[in-house]
Design an enzyme around this catalytic site. Sequence first.
Site, PDB file in Angstrom:
ATOM      1  N   HIS A  78     -21.162  12.539   5.849  1.00  0.00           N
ATOM      2  CA  HIS A  78     -21.410  14.038   5.665  1.00  0.00           C
ATOM      3  C   HIS A  78     -20.297  14.845   5.526  1.00  0.00           C
ATOM      4  CE1 HIS A  78     -23.678  17.618   5.870  1.00  0.00           C
ATOM      5  NE2 HIS A  78     -23.706  17.771   7.280  1.00  0.00           N
TER       6      HIS A  78
ATOM      7  N   CYS B 246     -23.300  23.669   5.057  1.00  0.00           N
ATOM      8  CA  CYS B 246     -23.454  22.217   4.736  1.00  0.00           C
ATOM      9  C   CYS B 246     -24.499  22.290   3.492  1.00  0.00           C
ATOM     10  CB  CYS B 246     -24.142  21.370   5.893  1.00  0.00           C
ATOM     11  SG  CYS B 246     -23.375  21.519   7.391  1.00  0.00           S
TER      12      CYS B 246
HETATM   13  N1  COA Z   1     -21.197   7.423  14.168  1.00  0.00           N
HETATM   14  C1  COA Z   1     -20.748   6.109  14.531  1.00  0.00           C
HETATM   15  N2  COA Z   1     -19.699   6.038  14.648  1.00  0.00           N
HETATM   16  C2  COA Z   1     -18.797   7.130  14.392  1.00  0.00           C
HETATM   17  C3  COA Z   1     -19.241   8.344  14.266  1.00  0.00           C
HETATM   18  C4  COA Z   1     -20.527   8.555  14.136  1.00  0.00           C
HETATM   19  N3  COA Z   1     -21.216   9.746  13.889  1.00  0.00           N
HETATM   20  N4  COA Z   1     -17.991   9.129  14.384  1.00  0.00           N
HETATM   21  C5  COA Z   1     -17.140   8.476  14.758  1.00  0.00           C
HETATM   22  N5  COA Z   1     -17.558   7.069  15.037  1.00  0.00           N
HETATM   23  C6  COA Z   1     -16.564   5.977  15.464  1.00  0.00           C
HETATM   24  C7  COA Z   1     -15.464   5.728  14.304  1.00  0.00           C
HETATM   25  O1  COA Z   1     -15.535   5.096  13.472  1.00  0.00           O
HETATM   26  C8  COA Z   1     -14.464   4.993  15.397  1.00  0.00           C
HETATM   27  O2  COA Z   1     -14.716   3.979  15.675  1.00  0.00           O
HETATM   28  P1  COA Z   1     -13.596   2.870  15.786  1.00  0.00           P
HETATM   29  O3  COA Z   1     -13.065   3.413  17.233  1.00  0.00           O
HETATM   30  O4  COA Z   1     -14.165   1.599  15.803  1.00  0.00           O
HETATM   31  O5  COA Z   1     -12.515   3.223  14.615  1.00  0.00           O
HETATM   32  C9  COA Z   1     -14.744   6.010  16.600  1.00  0.00           C
HETATM   33  O6  COA Z   1     -16.351   6.241  16.678  1.00  0.00           O
HETATM   34  C10 COA Z   1     -14.068   7.139  17.198  1.00  0.00           C
HETATM   35  O7  COA Z   1     -14.042   7.898  16.089  1.00  0.00           O
HETATM   36  P2  COA Z   1     -13.250   9.505  16.107  1.00  0.00           P
HETATM   37  O8  COA Z   1     -13.222   9.934  14.532  1.00  0.00           O
HETATM   38  O9  COA Z   1     -12.165   9.519  16.830  1.00  0.00           O
HETATM   39  O10 COA Z   1     -14.516  10.364  16.570  1.00  0.00           O
HETATM   40  P3  COA Z   1     -14.635  11.704  17.307  1.00  0.00           P
HETATM   41  O11 COA Z   1     -14.733  11.381  18.534  1.00  0.00           O
HETATM   42  O12 COA Z   1     -13.257  12.406  16.813  1.00  0.00           O
HETATM   43  O13 COA Z   1     -15.778  12.358  16.352  1.00  0.00           O
HETATM   44  C11 COA Z   1     -17.906  12.849  16.283  1.00  0.00           C
HETATM   45  C12 COA Z   1     -16.912  12.111  16.695  1.00  0.00           C
HETATM   46  C13 COA Z   1     -19.261  12.475  16.409  1.00  0.00           C
HETATM   47  C14 COA Z   1     -17.895  14.172  17.403  1.00  0.00           C
HETATM   48  C15 COA Z   1     -17.622  13.643  15.112  1.00  0.00           C
HETATM   49  O14 COA Z   1     -17.924  12.744  14.115  1.00  0.00           O
HETATM   50  C16 COA Z   1     -18.512  15.020  14.945  1.00  0.00           C
HETATM   51  O15 COA Z   1     -18.122  16.199  15.038  1.00  0.00           O
HETATM   52  N6  COA Z   1     -19.696  14.840  14.125  1.00  0.00           N
HETATM   53  C17 COA Z   1     -20.673  15.790  13.719  1.00  0.00           C
HETATM   54  C18 COA Z   1     -20.050  16.516  12.524  1.00  0.00           C
HETATM   55  C19 COA Z   1     -20.849  17.800  12.234  1.00  0.00           C
HETATM   56  O16 COA Z   1     -21.143  18.555  13.502  1.00  0.00           O
HETATM   57  N7  COA Z   1     -21.199  18.136  10.945  1.00  0.00           N
HETATM   58  C20 COA Z   1     -22.082  19.333  10.813  1.00  0.00           C
HETATM   59  C21 COA Z   1     -23.375  18.946  11.104  1.00  0.00           C
HETATM   60  S1  COA Z   1     -24.677  20.418  10.474  1.00  0.00           S
END
Ligand code: COA
Length: 382
Positions: free
Chosen positions: A330, A83
């Site tokens: 991110h 990252c």
């Molecule tokens: N914050 C707020 N809303 C979020 C979000 C977040 N982080 N991630 C997704 N959403 C929302 C989307 O906009 C969507 O909204 P909608 O239904 O109104 O359109 C809904 O949540 C579902 O989105 P989706 O893409 O299906 O989410 P997901 O369940 O596949 O993924 C996470 C959500 C948080 C698990 C994913 O974003 C993730 O893994 N984040 C961490 C990434 C990471 O580890 N990065 C490296 C860090 S070092």
Amino acid sequence: MNKVYISGIGQTPVQEKWDKSLKELAGDAGLLALNDAGIGYPDALFVGNMMSATANQQLQLGALLADWLGFHHKPALHVESACSSGSSAFRAALMAVASGEITSALVIGVEKMTDSPSAEITSSLATAADADLEWDMGVSFVALNALIMRRYMFEYGWKHEDFADFSLNAHANAVHNPYARFQKAISRDAFLQAGMICDPINLMDASPVGDGAAAVVLTSRPTRSDRKHVYVAASSSMTDTISIQNRKSASHLLAAEESAKKAFAQAGVQPKDIGVFEYHDAFSIMAALSLEAAGFCEPGQAPHLAKEGKIRFDSDIPVATMGGLKARGHPVGATGIYQILEVTQQLWGLAGPTQVKRTKFGMTQNIGGSGSNITTHILKSE
Ligand code: COA
């Protein structure tokens, strides 16, 4: 070392961007930055990216983008440090310009994550962990951060609700950033009631995946006289054990502390001199740990800063002023460049509604892995 100026910036909005390929996205940001700097071709190209091999079936990003941008017969390098790939590429470019070997460089951070299904991108992200000790055990990045957060809450007595203001602040600032993934404020209730991802991390503690590219142009002399000059006052990079289990403390980012200390010494400043801090709030626990490790408060005390409003853009330690990782988004290998670009806008005085008051020094801290490869930059305006 010679002074190195940030002379141009360019970015694409962080989105789900299915109609552009990785190279098109990166090229768009790169051309915007070159135009902004008012230069044609740079002496060299540096690209920060983490997951193009698994998510986009593409490596060789240096040559790929040099070719796409028409930089024929120019040196080009792809830099990877999870990252923190963006800031590592920036640091490599900085060294090249500061040494005098070249006089200009284009640095692009790019990541295209949303073409892959969630399970695949989660698996790719986990390659930033230790394959033998962490990945093989099935631990995702959210899970690693959940372990850290759980430990921190145990050691200092904080509850999950005490982390709300990191997220609320990021989303409130992102409302004014047209490049942010979520340009929407959230309520305290929305934070508290968000779905659990990996206890204690819920959706509102986590940064979203996204597609995005950001670029900056580094030059040995300023190229424009119509705005303040911003140069790099400090650059420092530090590693720690890649697996959490081998660290002295899971709840303290030693590499972030060492990296920040070195940067403060190089720039000849202290935390109180920093007017804006773009930290690495990939998860709300990382926001807290980054503030503590960088010396803005004592260990275990960062949630107080957030609860008391001290991290707002118009307060003592403005953070995530354009939404941070939580709300700007991110796209991992691009994040370090978005941070540098946003601090540059702040120091130019061109940050819009979330403009900070003190524009002499700004700082970025980009965290690779769960704290294993950390790069800190301090920028100064003159
Ligand atoms: N914050 C707020 N809303 C979020 C979000 C977040 N982080 N991630 C997704 N959403 C929302 C989307 O906009 C969507 O909204 P909608 O239904 O109104 O359109 C809904 O949540 C579902 O989105 P989706 O893409 O299906 O989410 P997901 O369940 O596949 O993924 C996470 C959500 C948080 C698990 C994913 O974003 C993730 O893994 N984040 C961490 C990434 C990471 O580890 N990065 C490296 C860090 S070092």
